[in-house]
Design an enzyme around this catalytic site. Structure first.
Site, PDB file in Angstrom:
ATOM      1  N   HIS A  86       0.832  -1.210   0.000  1.00  0.00           N
ATOM      2  CA  HIS A  86       0.000   0.000   0.000  1.00  0.00           C
ATOM      3  C   HIS A  86       0.859   1.250   0.000  1.00  0.00           C
ATOM      4  O   HIS A  86       1.856   1.333   0.713  1.00  0.00           O
ATOM      5  CB  HIS A  86      -1.009   0.007   1.152  1.00  0.00           C
ATOM      6  N   ASP A  88      -0.609   4.263   0.543  1.00  0.00           N
ATOM      7  CA  ASP A  88      -1.184   5.265   1.445  1.00  0.00           C
ATOM      8  C   ASP A  88      -0.506   5.176   2.801  1.00  0.00           C
ATOM      9  O   ASP A  88       0.082   4.152   3.152  1.00  0.00           O
ATOM     10  CB  ASP A  88      -2.711   5.100   1.579  1.00  0.00           C
ATOM     11  N   GLU A 152      -5.257   1.029   2.414  1.00  0.00           N
ATOM     12  CA  GLU A 152      -5.026   0.019   3.444  1.00  0.00           C
ATOM     13  C   GLU A 152      -5.235   0.603   4.835  1.00  0.00           C
ATOM     14  O   GLU A 152      -5.826  -0.037   5.708  1.00  0.00           O
ATOM     15  CB  GLU A 152      -3.596  -0.553   3.332  1.00  0.00           C
ATOM     16  N   HIS A 212     -24.009  23.850  34.256  1.00  0.00           N
ATOM     17  CA  HIS A 212     -23.101  24.316  35.322  1.00  0.00           C
ATOM     18  C   HIS A 212     -22.895  23.132  36.270  1.00  0.00           C
ATOM     19  O   HIS A 212     -23.866  22.549  36.769  1.00  0.00           O
ATOM     20  CB  HIS A 212     -23.748  25.497  36.052  1.00  0.00           C
ATOM     21  N   THR A 314     -15.876  24.936  34.792  1.00  0.00           N
ATOM     22  CA  THR A 314     -16.716  24.018  35.550  1.00  0.00           C
ATOM     23  C   THR A 314     -17.958  23.700  34.742  1.00  0.00           C
ATOM     24  O   THR A 314     -18.906  24.482  34.695  1.00  0.00           O
ATOM     25  CB  THR A 314     -17.097  24.649  36.905  1.00  0.00           C
ATOM     26  N   ARG A 327      -8.909  -5.968  18.656  1.00  0.00           N
ATOM     27  CA  ARG A 327      -8.084  -6.830  17.791  1.00  0.00           C
ATOM     28  C   ARG A 327      -8.605  -8.242  17.972  1.00  0.00           C
ATOM     29  O   ARG A 327      -8.814  -8.696  19.109  1.00  0.00           O
ATOM     30  CB  ARG A 327      -6.619  -6.768  18.210  1.00  0.00           C
ATOM     31  N   SER A 398      -2.923  -5.827  11.774  1.00  0.00           N
ATOM     32  CA  SER A 398      -3.967  -6.340  10.877  1.00  0.00           C
ATOM     33  C   SER A 398      -3.706  -5.907   9.437  1.00  0.00           C
ATOM     34  O   SER A 398      -3.313  -4.768   9.189  1.00  0.00           O
ATOM     35  CB  SER A 398      -5.333  -5.798  11.298  1.00  0.00           C
ATOM     36  N   HIS A 426       2.952   4.477  12.391  1.00  0.00           N
ATOM     37  CA  HIS A 426       1.744   5.180  12.879  1.00  0.00           C
ATOM     38  C   HIS A 426       2.092   6.221  13.945  1.00  0.00           C
ATOM     39  O   HIS A 426       1.189   6.748  14.598  1.00  0.00           O
ATOM     40  CB  HIS A 426       0.691   4.219  13.460  1.00  0.00           C
TER      41      HIS A 426
HETATM   42  N1  BES Z   1       1.399  -2.737   8.156  1.00  0.00           N
HETATM   43  C1  BES Z   1       0.352  -2.574   9.101  1.00  0.00           C
HETATM   44  C2  BES Z   1      -0.038  -3.865   9.790  1.00  0.00           C
HETATM   45  C3  BES Z   1       1.028  -4.532  10.616  1.00  0.00           C
HETATM   46  C4  BES Z   1       1.981  -3.823  11.301  1.00  0.00           C
HETATM   47  C5  BES Z   1       1.029  -5.892  10.713  1.00  0.00           C
HETATM   48  C6  BES Z   1       2.942  -4.466  12.052  1.00  0.00           C
HETATM   49  C7  BES Z   1       1.952  -6.544  11.484  1.00  0.00           C
HETATM   50  C8  BES Z   1       2.928  -5.821  12.139  1.00  0.00           C
HETATM   51  C9  BES Z   1      -0.865  -2.002   8.386  1.00  0.00           C
HETATM   52  O1  BES Z   1      -0.528  -0.941   7.546  1.00  0.00           O
HETATM   53  C10 BES Z   1      -1.815  -1.448   9.411  1.00  0.00           C
HETATM   54  O2  BES Z   1      -1.456  -0.530  10.082  1.00  0.00           O
HETATM   55  N2  BES Z   1      -3.030  -1.985   9.476  1.00  0.00           N
HETATM   56  C11 BES Z   1      -4.047  -1.458  10.316  1.00  0.00           C
HETATM   57  C12 BES Z   1      -5.381  -2.042   9.969  1.00  0.00           C
HETATM   58  C13 BES Z   1      -6.281  -1.161   9.163  1.00  0.00           C
HETATM   59  C14 BES Z   1      -7.642  -1.790   9.009  1.00  0.00           C
HETATM   60  C15 BES Z   1      -6.389   0.250   9.636  1.00  0.00           C
HETATM   61  C16 BES Z   1      -3.781  -1.818  11.767  1.00  0.00           C
HETATM   62  O3  BES Z   1      -3.245  -2.896  12.051  1.00  0.00           O
HETATM   63  O4  BES Z   1      -4.138  -1.010  12.615  1.00  0.00           O
HETATM   64 MN    MN Z   2       1.084  -1.358   6.369  1.00  0.00          MN
HETATM   65 MN    MN Z   3      -0.271   0.875   8.855  1.00  0.00          MN
END
Ligand code: BES
Ligand code: MN
Ligand code: MN
Length: 458
Positions: A86, A88, A152, A212, A314, A327, A398, A426
């Site tokens: 991917h 993105d 992705e 309030h 407040t 997960r 994932s 991330h």
């Molecule tokens: N590359 C990751 C998934 C990943 C990272 C797998 C490290 C194993 C080890 C992928 O780009 C990702 O971040 N996937 C998302 C899922 C998606 C539905 C947003 C995730 O795992 O949060």
């Molecule tokens: Mn990835």
């Molecule tokens: Mn990712």
């Protein structure tokens, strides 16, 4: 030195500068303001596939961001590898924690810093360069199809449809993906499992307007307090999730499977030190590695409501919100778990508030075989370039399309990742090792050779 290795050596600098160019394009799929950049990135990937020698290269439009496809068919009787990746990336926020611009790549101490460097531009681009090296040296030993998508990080919704509508075009014998991590640069490993996901947002409404907190506080439900109570009730004292039925489908691992997983080296003290935590926290009866791979979880990803500006106000807020993800592991089904959550959340809400649960995206878990010709080819390839046989491990992240490749195309996947857990994917200061990038580029052609030599079929 083989012709391929010599080719890679000769073109090293260009391979690196091309990746940096790709990293300069802010292809953030989640935020509509980057839509043009995402499209520009797809065009750049298309151009690079053409230059690498691929045929039938096309930017395929979808209801969302485009998919880039290309192929090199040398002989239809030979096996076909479908490479997926991917282009993105995740949003770069929080920006102020980056040491350099997320889309201004810099190389420092052998690491390429940029959003997407490890996830997944640096990793999918290894395949583009490996294919180039094989095509240009006339050593591509089997057919290759490459599909790089742009959604992705937001759930791959439109890719699912594309796969369903393009079964003939995507016909292959195995899927190869570099989008996961290894244990360490001197401890190669291959991911053999991914978790599924159920992601949703909740809204809790108390009174019809902000109040309030002195005039009404104590007498009217505070939706933030209530939301926190509801969230904390969803784990018991053993950190097990209390949603009725949540664990019903969970496939427990056998003692010998757990023993095999425990063979991967893991240093709990180093883990804690790296994260600057005094202790870990998780489900009783499982190790940290198990908790983050073969066990399901429920996490709040974001929570907001009330006053969060400067100073104090407040106020008893009218609304509270949270983004919650679970997960999942085999054989939990994403839709079924989303429904269990929704029913439970509505049931435990006290009559003093109203709640709404809005599902986002989901995806199924996947496990990949460790005795298939493709896995063995990957293992041999890594053993040659790392000097050590890779250890099979289960990952915690994932990639929802992996389960779909199996369901729709009947294809198994090899998760041929070269990243590290410490790459900060991330997160601010995401990086990818120059070592890892070139290790991937030189290992991938060896996978193709061993896989082609195995006489194919998964
Ligand atoms: N590359 C990751 C998934 C990943 C990272 C797998 C490290 C194993 C080890 C992928 O780009 C990702 O971040 N996937 C998302 C899922 C998606 C539905 C947003 C995730 O795992 O949060
Ligand atoms: Mn990835
Ligand atoms: Mn990712």
């Amino acid at each position: 030195m083989s012709a391929i290795d010599a080719y890679i050596e000769t073109h090293k600098d260009r391979f690196l500068s091309e990746l940096l160019d790709l990293l300069r394009i802010p292809s953030v799929s989640a935020d509509p303001k980057y839509k043009g950049d995402v499209a520009r990135c797809a065009e750049a990937v298309k151009q690079r596939l053409i230059e690498a020698g691929a045929d039938k290269v096309e930017v395929c439009q979808t209801a969302g961001h485009p998919i880039v496809y290309g192929e090199k068919i040398i002989d239809p009787t030979k096996p076909t590898v479908l490479v997926y990746g991917h282009y993105d990336v995740q949003p770069p926020d929080p920006l102020d924690l980056w040491h350099s611009g997320p889309f201004e790549p810099v190389i420092k101490d052998g690491l390429i810093y940029a959003r997407g460097s490890a996830d997944d531009k640096g990793q999918f681009y290894m395949h583009v360069k490996a294919v180039e090296a094989m095509v240009k040296t006339g050593t591509l030993p089997c057919n290759v199809k490459i599909m790089i998508e742009g959604e992705e990080e937001v759930g791959s919704d439109n890719l699912g449809l594309f796969v369903k509508n393009n079964k003939e075009r995507l016909k292959a014998d195995v899927v190869l993906i570099s989008d996961t991590a290894m244990i360490a640069n001197d401890v190669p490993s291959i991911n053999t499992g991914l978790r599924g996901l159920s992601y949703l947002e909740v809204e809790v409404t108390g009174p019809n307007r902000d109040l309030h907190s002195g005039v009404y506080g104590g007498a009217v439900a505070n939706p933030i307090n209530v939301l926190c109570d509801m969230i904390s009730s969803m784990h018991d004292k053993d950190r097990r999730i209390t949603i009725p039925g949540f664990y019903d489908a969970v496939k427990e691992l056998s003692t010998s499977e757990r023993k095999a997983l425990a063979e991967a080296p893991f240093d709990l003290e180093a883990y804690k030190k790296d994260l600057q935590i005094d202790d870990v926290l998780g489900e009783t009866g499982y190790t940290s590695e198990e908790r983050s791979s073969i066990r399901p979880t429920l996490d709040v990803n974001g929570i907001w409501g009330g006053y969060i500006g400067e100073g104090a106000k407040t106020v008893l807020p009218s609304k509270a919100f949270a983004k919650i993800s679970m997960r999942l592991v085999p054989d939990q089904k994403s839709d079924a778990i989303t429904k269990l959550f929704k029913d439970h959340f509505e049931r435990i809400a006290p009559p003093s508030v109203k709640v709404e649960v809005r599902p986002h995206h989901g995806g199924e878990a996947a496990v990949t075989p460790i005795d298939s010709p493709a896995y063995l080819a990957a293992s041999k390839a890594m053993e040659e370039t790392f000097g050590k046989k890779p250890i099979p491990t289960r990952g915690g992240g994932s990639i929802p399309i992996v389960a779909l490749f199996e369901a729709e195309l009947g294809l198994k996947t090899v998760l041929f990742g070269f990243g590290l857990d410490s790459d900060n994917i991330h997160s601010p200061n995401e990086h990818y090792g120059v070592f890892n990038y070139f290790k991937g580029i030189s290992t991938i052609p060896r996978f193709f050779q061993h896989y082609a030599a195995s006489g194919h079929k998964a």
